[in-house]
Design a protein around this motif. Sequence first.
Motif, PDB file in Angstrom:
ATOM      1  N   HIS A  89       0.860  -1.198   0.000  1.00  0.00           N
ATOM      2  CA  HIS A  89       0.000   0.000   0.000  1.00  0.00           C
ATOM      3  C   HIS A  89       0.884   1.232   0.000  1.00  0.00           C
ATOM      4  O   HIS A  89       1.449   1.601   1.024  1.00  0.00           O
ATOM      5  CB  HIS A  89      -0.912   0.008   1.228  1.00  0.00           C
ATOM      6  N   HIS A  91       1.702   5.257  -2.267  1.00  0.00           N
ATOM      7  CA  HIS A  91       1.254   6.305  -3.195  1.00  0.00           C
ATOM      8  C   HIS A  91       2.481   6.969  -3.784  1.00  0.00           C
ATOM      9  O   HIS A  91       3.496   7.119  -3.111  1.00  0.00           O
ATOM     10  CB  HIS A  91       0.432   7.368  -2.459  1.00  0.00           C
ATOM     11  N   LYS A 303     -10.135   0.974  -5.224  1.00  0.00           N
ATOM     12  CA  LYS A 303      -9.906   1.465  -3.866  1.00  0.00           C
ATOM     13  C   LYS A 303     -10.961   2.503  -3.512  1.00  0.00           C
ATOM     14  O   LYS A 303     -11.282   3.374  -4.330  1.00  0.00           O
ATOM     15  CB  LYS A 303      -8.510   2.093  -3.819  1.00  0.00           C
ATOM     16  N   HIS A 387      -5.362  -0.314   6.421  1.00  0.00           N
ATOM     17  CA  HIS A 387      -5.081   0.268   7.744  1.00  0.00           C
ATOM     18  C   HIS A 387      -5.727  -0.566   8.857  1.00  0.00           C
ATOM     19  O   HIS A 387      -5.039  -1.257   9.553  1.00  0.00           O
ATOM     20  CB  HIS A 387      -5.485   1.744   7.844  1.00  0.00           C
ATOM     21  N   ASP A 449       2.629   3.202   3.036  1.00  0.00           N
ATOM     22  CA  ASP A 449       1.746   4.356   3.151  1.00  0.00           C
ATOM     23  C   ASP A 449       2.456   5.518   3.842  1.00  0.00           C
ATOM     24  O   ASP A 449       1.898   6.181   4.714  1.00  0.00           O
ATOM     25  CB  ASP A 449       0.459   3.988   3.909  1.00  0.00           C
TER      26      ASP A 449
HETATM   27 ZN   LIG Z   1      -2.819   5.342   1.685  1.00  0.00          ZN
END
Ligand SMILES: [Zn+2]
Length: 543
Positions: A89, A91, A303, A387, A449
Amino acid sequence: MKKWAANISILAWALLVSACASTAPDTVLVNAKVFTSNPAQPWAQALAIRGDRVVAVGDTSTIAALAGSATRRIDTGGRTIVPGFNDAHTHIAITPSADRLNLPFDPTLAQIAGVLREQIKTSPKGRLILGDFGQVAWGDASFTRAWLDAIAPDHQVWLTAFTGHGALLNSAALAAIDYDDTMREPEGGRILRDDRGRLNGRLEEYGLALAQRRMGMKTDPDEVVRIYRQYAAEARALGLTTTQLLGEALPAADASKRLVEADLPMRWRYFRYPIRLGGNDTMDSRPLLPPQPTPLIDMRGMKWILDGTPIERLGAMREPYTDAPGYRGRLNFSPETIDLFVGWAYGSEDPLAVHAFGDAAIEAYVAAVERAGRPEVWRAKRPRIEHGDLLAPDLIPRVKAMGMLVVQNPTHFTFPEIFLERYGKERLAWMQPMKSLLDNGIPLAIGSDGPMNPFENILAAITHPANPNEALTREQAVSAYTTGAAFAEFQEKDKGQLVVGMLADLAVLSADVFTVPEAQMVATRSVLTMLGGKIVHDAGAIH
Ligand SMILES: [Zn+2]
């Protein structure tokens, strides 16, 4: 005749060579401490690779004996080898080229103003300026577009909460993405206004996601390719061989083109991120075709983000925040919308990943999964909880029954003081579970993340500053980062372990992460990274 015989012998020789080539490994890695992440045989000394796969695992003498004359022999000098890390996970920010403010963590307004005033002395007018803030600025009511305009009227200033769930933009930055007083909010987001109805510059959740998408789409394609290349080079040097992107600025179709163009030795998984405008038309809701534009790029999955984070008190809680009596945060979507996208996932082969942070958000997601269909169907779909910080003990059996898994991000464990303020002692005692998930048979993957350094995340996973009872062992942490992450993207038959038949994605590490002192963990690097048996990063430490 003689010539003909010679030709025959050349042919025979060629056949012999090809027969050898098909049995002798291309590469052997020997004299190593190999963590296979295979529970049946977790440790070995050596590996043999042919083509893109592992063909043998064992002790150094057995593996060395397999080598032929053309086999590349790599003596690691006793170094540790792990399966290539798979960031489950993360970005990658896509913005036009910009200047970045050098701010302290969680700056005050005075600190932001000071650094920004200095920056605009050197940044040309109109230039994009980026910066990060934390809970102090967010909690200050005077942190608005007008405040920012007064300091920097002639630059596009874009400040983002380090959590990624809120932002403040000045007038020039708002204008650059066509945000004006007449615009409607996207579903699941807020574009905040003053009491006269004018945008005040603050964006939350999908109000920010839409802004980022517009900015991403304005970014020059060559710049996007450059950003992906830079990311991948850094990632390979850290031993990462797979990156899963979970909710990005670029629409999936654009990202797919740019990833193909960048042509990188890295495996990519890109979850598309639908944004519903005005509650109706939906950007990026359909699965992309082709789903796998190259063997290394996989565009399957979607997502959604159900709530925010506790830093801004945007996580949706069943009981109020300890430091905001009566306030429980909120869900981004109505139960009807949650049922809609959960139903899409049930009715298709498209994997589902949902950001759910607070216990109310996790429960809303689990309840929608339960409503949508049968557990035995869901178990094959592996719905992902991204999460899952407030995954309360009473929710664990329900999560397990539906075959859901958790992708946790250990650097999020490093704010124990803020968590204590927000949740109080009682909730802190069970929050951010990892060990309890494994003990209950719930699949666990690690994604960053945040900082992409896997060793920073492993350190946070094995110490768990917020809730040490939930810390993992080092072996469990590495397995969650490799085997668990592969399971989370349905790739566990091909990667995530160093066993015969799997892809030879691996990293030879500068330090033994299973024994190195905690203080030195973060400085670990990959000295040699292989992707499908090919060397894709070489720090020059092994000969
Ligand atoms: Zn994220």
